[in-house]
Design a protein around this motif. Sequence first.
Motif, PDB file in Angstrom:
ATOM      1  N   CYS A 299      21.649  27.961 146.693  1.00  0.00           N
ATOM      2  CA  CYS A 299      20.251  28.375 146.571  1.00  0.00           C
ATOM      3  C   CYS A 299      20.123  29.544 145.595  1.00  0.00           C
ATOM      4  O   CYS A 299      19.275  29.527 144.697  1.00  0.00           O
ATOM      5  CB  CYS A 299      19.731  28.766 147.959  1.00  0.00           C
ATOM      6  N   ILE A 300      20.970  30.542 145.746  1.00  0.00           N
ATOM      7  CA  ILE A 300      20.928  31.712 144.866  1.00  0.00           C
ATOM      8  C   ILE A 300      21.284  31.310 143.439  1.00  0.00           C
ATOM      9  O   ILE A 300      20.591  31.662 142.481  1.00  0.00           O
ATOM     10  CB  ILE A 300      21.872  32.803 145.399  1.00  0.00           C
ATOM     11  N   ALA A 301      22.373  30.563 143.290  1.00  0.00           N
ATOM     12  CA  ALA A 301      22.789  30.120 141.961  1.00  0.00           C
ATOM     13  C   ALA A 301      21.747  29.218 141.320  1.00  0.00           C
ATOM     14  O   ALA A 301      21.497  29.286 140.108  1.00  0.00           O
ATOM     15  CB  ALA A 301      24.134  29.390 142.046  1.00  0.00           C
ATOM     16  N   GLY A 302      21.107  28.364 142.131  1.00  0.00           N
ATOM     17  CA  GLY A 302      20.129  27.428 141.602  1.00  0.00           C
ATOM     18  C   GLY A 302      18.897  28.103 141.040  1.00  0.00           C
ATOM     19  O   GLY A 302      18.340  27.661 140.022  1.00  0.00           O
ATOM     20  N   GLY A 303      18.459  29.175 141.678  1.00  0.00           N
ATOM     21  CA  GLY A 303      17.313  29.905 141.151  1.00  0.00           C
ATOM     22  C   GLY A 303      17.613  30.517 139.799  1.00  0.00           C
ATOM     23  O   GLY A 303      16.791  30.451 138.870  1.00  0.00           O
ATOM     24  N   ILE A 304      18.796  31.107 139.662  1.00  0.00           N
ATOM     25  CA  ILE A 304      19.185  31.709 138.384  1.00  0.00           C
ATOM     26  C   ILE A 304      19.360  30.634 137.323  1.00  0.00           C
ATOM     27  O   ILE A 304      18.930  30.795 136.173  1.00  0.00           O
ATOM     28  CB  ILE A 304      20.476  32.529 138.549  1.00  0.00           C
ATOM     29  N   ALA A 305      19.987  29.525 137.707  1.00  0.00           N
ATOM     30  CA  ALA A 305      20.236  28.448 136.741  1.00  0.00           C
ATOM     31  C   ALA A 305      18.937  27.843 136.229  1.00  0.00           C
ATOM     32  O   ALA A 305      18.813  27.543 135.030  1.00  0.00           O
ATOM     33  CB  ALA A 305      21.110  27.373 137.383  1.00  0.00           C
ATOM     34  N   GLN A 306      17.958  27.642 137.102  1.00  0.00           N
ATOM     35  CA  GLN A 306      16.674  27.133 136.643  1.00  0.00           C
ATOM     36  C   GLN A 306      16.066  28.076 135.613  1.00  0.00           C
ATOM     37  O   GLN A 306      15.551  27.637 134.578  1.00  0.00           O
ATOM     38  CB  GLN A 306      15.701  26.961 137.806  1.00  0.00           C
ATOM     39  N   ALA A 307      16.117  29.373 135.887  1.00  0.00           N
ATOM     40  CA  ALA A 307      15.548  30.350 134.956  1.00  0.00           C
ATOM     41  C   ALA A 307      16.262  30.309 133.614  1.00  0.00           C
ATOM     42  O   ALA A 307      15.629  30.382 132.552  1.00  0.00           O
ATOM     43  CB  ALA A 307      15.641  31.749 135.571  1.00  0.00           C
ATOM     44  N   TYR A 308      17.580  30.183 133.642  1.00  0.00           N
ATOM     45  CA  TYR A 308      18.364  30.241 132.405  1.00  0.00           C
ATOM     46  C   TYR A 308      18.246  28.953 131.592  1.00  0.00           C
ATOM     47  O   TYR A 308      18.049  28.997 130.372  1.00  0.00           O
ATOM     48  CB  TYR A 308      19.833  30.514 132.733  1.00  0.00           C
ATOM     49  N   TYR A 309      18.358  27.818 132.257  1.00  0.00           N
ATOM     50  CA  TYR A 309      18.354  26.538 131.545  1.00  0.00           C
ATOM     51  C   TYR A 309      16.938  25.995 131.321  1.00  0.00           C
ATOM     52  O   TYR A 309      16.764  25.005 130.617  1.00  0.00           O
ATOM     53  CB  TYR A 309      19.210  25.517 132.286  1.00  0.00           C
ATOM     54  N   GLY A 310      15.959  26.639 131.928  1.00  0.00           N
ATOM     55  CA  GLY A 310      14.570  26.338 131.623  1.00  0.00           C
ATOM     56  C   GLY A 310      13.884  25.355 132.537  1.00  0.00           C
ATOM     57  O   GLY A 310      12.659  25.248 132.524  1.00  0.00           O
ATOM     58  N   SER A 311      14.639  24.634 133.334  1.00  0.00           N
ATOM     59  CA  SER A 311      14.033  23.645 134.234  1.00  0.00           C
ATOM     60  C   SER A 311      15.098  23.098 135.169  1.00  0.00           C
ATOM     61  O   SER A 311      16.289  23.366 135.013  1.00  0.00           O
ATOM     62  CB  SER A 311      13.401  22.494 133.445  1.00  0.00           C
ATOM     63  N   VAL A 312      14.631  22.306 136.121  1.00  0.00           N
ATOM     64  CA  VAL A 312      15.512  21.509 136.970  1.00  0.00           C
ATOM     65  C   VAL A 312      15.442  20.076 136.453  1.00  0.00           C
ATOM     66  O   VAL A 312      14.344  19.553 136.242  1.00  0.00           O
ATOM     67  CB  VAL A 312      15.052  21.557 138.443  1.00  0.00           C
ATOM     68  N   PRO A 313      16.573  19.421 136.211  1.00  0.00           N
ATOM     69  CA  PRO A 313      16.525  18.034 135.724  1.00  0.00           C
ATOM     70  C   PRO A 313      15.620  17.168 136.593  1.00  0.00           C
ATOM     71  O   PRO A 313      15.596  17.307 137.818  1.00  0.00           O
ATOM     72  CB  PRO A 313      17.990  17.585 135.809  1.00  0.00           C
ATOM     73  N   LYS A 314      14.887  16.273 135.968  1.00  0.00           N
ATOM     74  CA  LYS A 314      13.853  15.511 136.668  1.00  0.00           C
ATOM     75  C   LYS A 314      14.384  14.753 137.881  1.00  0.00           C
ATOM     76  O   LYS A 314      13.746  14.747 138.938  1.00  0.00           O
ATOM     77  CB  LYS A 314      13.168  14.533 135.711  1.00  0.00           C
ATOM     78  N   ALA A 315      15.537  14.128 137.751  1.00  0.00           N
ATOM     79  CA  ALA A 315      16.066  13.367 138.883  1.00  0.00           C
ATOM     80  C   ALA A 315      16.346  14.276 140.076  1.00  0.00           C
ATOM     81  O   ALA A 315      16.058  13.918 141.224  1.00  0.00           O
ATOM     82  CB  ALA A 315      17.339  12.626 138.469  1.00  0.00           C
ATOM     83  N   ILE A 316      16.898  15.449 139.802  1.00  0.00           N
ATOM     84  CA  ILE A 316      17.173  16.397 140.884  1.00  0.00           C
ATOM     85  C   ILE A 316      15.868  16.947 141.437  1.00  0.00           C
ATOM     86  O   ILE A 316      15.695  17.091 142.656  1.00  0.00           O
ATOM     87  CB  ILE A 316      18.095  17.529 140.387  1.00  0.00           C
ATOM     88  N   ALA A 317      14.928  17.255 140.554  1.00  0.00           N
ATOM     89  CA  ALA A 317      13.632  17.772 140.998  1.00  0.00           C
ATOM     90  C   ALA A 317      12.919  16.764 141.895  1.00  0.00           C
ATOM     91  O   ALA A 317      12.380  17.118 142.955  1.00  0.00           O
ATOM     92  CB  ALA A 317      12.765  18.113 139.795  1.00  0.00           C
TER      93      ALA A 317
END
Length: 262
Positions: free
Chosen positions: A220-238
């Motif tokens: 959860c913590i890593a995912g929030g940072i990764a979304q911010a850095y990479y700009g989005s969550v891939p559509k399939a995962i979203a």
Amino acid sequence: MLGAIAGDIIGSVYEGKSLKSKNFPLFDRQSRFTDDTVLTVAVADVILHTEPLPASGKFIDQFKWYYSCYLYAGYGRNFSNWAKSHSRQPYNSFGNGAAMRVSPIGFAFDDLETVLTLAQRSAEVTHNHPEGIKGAQATATAIFLARTGYDKAKIQSYIQNTFGYDLERSLDDIRPTYQYNATCQGSVPQAIIAFLESTNFEDAIRNAVSLGGDSDTIACIAGGIAQAYYGSVPKAIADHTLSHLDEHLCTITEKFMYRYCA
């Protein structure tokens, strides 16, 4: 925010199982949202409906309301006891609950001073131990820096110099002996390293889960940072992530994403 929720749902199946591998299905029939998601959405709800900046009491009210609506999301004992009581006083926790729910603050505000202030405010209503506050502030800061153009080296340096976390270790160094640890100091640095070593959003989640331990919260913590850095969550995962939420959680998440993460 959606990245944090995705990490929670993906990691929920592997919590406490010491997987120690990046090779696993992202979603299966047992994947579910936990308290990490519920309280992340609670923070987002506060931000969406409070102007200009929420006071501490708003977080207290929402945390208690969301707890009452989602009683079986897997909260820690101390939080449960607080949430169902009449007390509005914190309980000096340094658990990673302060960091798991803070991601909306890192996305919603455009200056670091406000991010730090509200990260502290959201944490200290329950997690008023210095390590609890630090974990929330470090996570929110990493998200803010990631979404405002800092590269990984600068994010790492800033977090180390400001919060004193050791981010020099590699996942390969950490993984063999890492065990379940629900404290901020025992999971926030590891989650940040999982992001720092990642090549994309999905890889950050796989890195986090591969450490074992409190997998849903680290992811959860890593995912929030990764979304911010990479700009989005891939559509399939979203899409998979949103499909696991009920109508209320999904509505607040989508409103927040539309306003702050579009």
